[in-house]
Write a protein that holds these residues in place. Structure first.
Motif, PDB file in Angstrom:
ATOM      1  N   PHE A 142       0.664  -1.370   0.177  1.00  0.00           N
ATOM      2  CA  PHE A 142       0.030  -0.071  -0.169  1.00  0.00           C
ATOM      3  C   PHE A 142       0.982   1.201  -0.053  1.00  0.00           C
ATOM      4  N   ARG A 143       1.811   1.319   0.817  1.00  0.00           N
ATOM      5  CA  ARG A 143       2.916   2.370   1.052  1.00  0.00           C
ATOM      6  C   ARG A 143       3.409   2.630  -0.380  1.00  0.00           C
ATOM      7  N   VAL A 144       4.301   1.509  -0.883  1.00  0.00           N
ATOM      8  CA  VAL A 144       5.111   1.634  -2.144  1.00  0.00           C
ATOM      9  C   VAL A 144       4.240   2.020  -3.547  1.00  0.00           C
ATOM     10  N   PRO A 152      -1.579   4.404  -7.094  1.00  0.00           N
ATOM     11  CA  PRO A 152      -2.274   5.257  -5.934  1.00  0.00           C
ATOM     12  C   PRO A 152      -3.590   4.810  -5.512  1.00  0.00           C
ATOM     13  N   GLY A 153      -3.954   4.807  -4.475  1.00  0.00           N
ATOM     14  CA  GLY A 153      -5.384   4.372  -3.986  1.00  0.00           C
ATOM     15  C   GLY A 153      -5.586   4.858  -2.506  1.00  0.00           C
ATOM     16  N   LYS A 154      -6.987   5.113  -2.192  1.00  0.00           N
ATOM     17  CA  LYS A 154      -7.203   5.269  -0.911  1.00  0.00           C
ATOM     18  C   LYS A 154      -7.331   4.342   0.125  1.00  0.00           C
ATOM     19  N   ASP A 155      -7.473   3.231  -0.394  1.00  0.00           N
ATOM     20  CA  ASP A 155      -7.688   1.954   0.360  1.00  0.00           C
ATOM     21  C   ASP A 155      -7.070   0.791  -0.367  1.00  0.00           C
ATOM     22  N   VAL A 156      -6.829  -0.493   0.365  1.00  0.00           N
ATOM     23  CA  VAL A 156      -6.329  -1.618   0.048  1.00  0.00           C
ATOM     24  C   VAL A 156      -6.671  -2.212  -1.080  1.00  0.00           C
ATOM     25  N   LEU A 157      -8.140  -2.062  -1.493  1.00  0.00           N
ATOM     26  CA  LEU A 157      -8.919  -2.726  -2.424  1.00  0.00           C
ATOM     27  C   LEU A 157      -8.687  -2.106  -3.665  1.00  0.00           C
ATOM     28  N   LYS A 162      -6.177  -1.314  -8.808  1.00  0.00           N
ATOM     29  CA  LYS A 162      -5.408  -0.784  -9.772  1.00  0.00           C
ATOM     30  C   LYS A 162      -4.019  -1.446 -10.289  1.00  0.00           C
ATOM     31  N   LEU A 163      -3.442  -2.121  -9.421  1.00  0.00           N
ATOM     32  CA  LEU A 163      -2.056  -3.119  -9.443  1.00  0.00           C
ATOM     33  C   LEU A 163      -2.361  -3.931 -10.627  1.00  0.00           C
TER      34      LEU A 163
END
Length: 212
Positions: A142-144, A152-157, A162-163
């Protein structure tokens, strides 16, 4: 971040580490599942220290079920949230025996039906044990993903989605291992080690650190 830059980032990560894998120690898919369950909010190192003593004696669902919750607690009490984890592990062993003939299912729905198995844990097992191109987004990924601009995203999902969308297909199978290792050892939380990073010139982090 454009597609060409992402491709170069993962090309470099692959060149530096062609065959990445989890740092958790295991000798079967079942042991991987248990190790990942134990690793929630704990370090891989602490889990390995416990499972090195546990798995040689109790490395199957039947053996762990026979050991019981109290017995398992003695092996994993050095790991955070060990009582809850021990309860979930023992129940999982029972469910694997009753519903899956002692095997570990290779689909998300069945994995997430096991107590203590969330989306991240299921993704790790599906990827590492079954070779599925899943993305297990932990705090490191999430950080990387946000810091570099890869996804980039606001939450893990959101980051996970996006990944999976942005990473070129040829890199998907190993991508989450590369990103975890990058976040664990180089792109660390407080002061990233930008001078030691092999993708620093491609990263879009504005506050890059300099060599001391």
């Amino acid at each position: 971040m454009n597609r060409q830059k992402r491709y170069e980032i993962f090309s470099r990560l692959r060149s530096a580490n062609p065959n990445p894998t989890t740092e958790l120690e295991y000798h079967s898919t079942f042991q991987l599942l248990i190790a990942v369950m134990l690793s929630a909010q704990a370090t891989d190192k602490s889990v390995n220290l416990a499972t090195r003593k546990l798995f040689p004696k109790y490395g199957t669902p039947k053996a762990l079920l026979k050991l019981g919750e109290a017995g398992l607690c003695e092996y994993v009490k050095s790991i955070g949230l060990y009582k809850t984890k021990a309860k979930n592990v023992i129940t999982t062993c029972s469910m694997l025996i009753e519903q899956h003939a002692g095997g570990v299912p290779d689909n998300r729905e069945a994995l997430e039906a096991l107590p203590g198995v969330g989306r991240k844990t299921a993704n790790v097992v599906l990827n590492t044990a079954f070779g599925q191109p899943t993305m297990a987004v932990d705090t490191h990924i999430f950080r990387v993903s946000n810091r570099t601009g890869i996804a980039p995203g606001k939450d893990v999902l959101e980051v996970e989605e996006k990944l999976l969308k942005f990473i070129p297909d040829e890199f998907l199978l190993n991508a989450h291992h590369w990103l975890i290792l990058l976040g664990r050892y180089v792109c660390v939380a407080r002061t990233p080690k930008c001078p030691q990073c092999g993708i620093a010139d491609l990263c879009e982090y504005r506050s890059k650190t300099k060599a001391q």
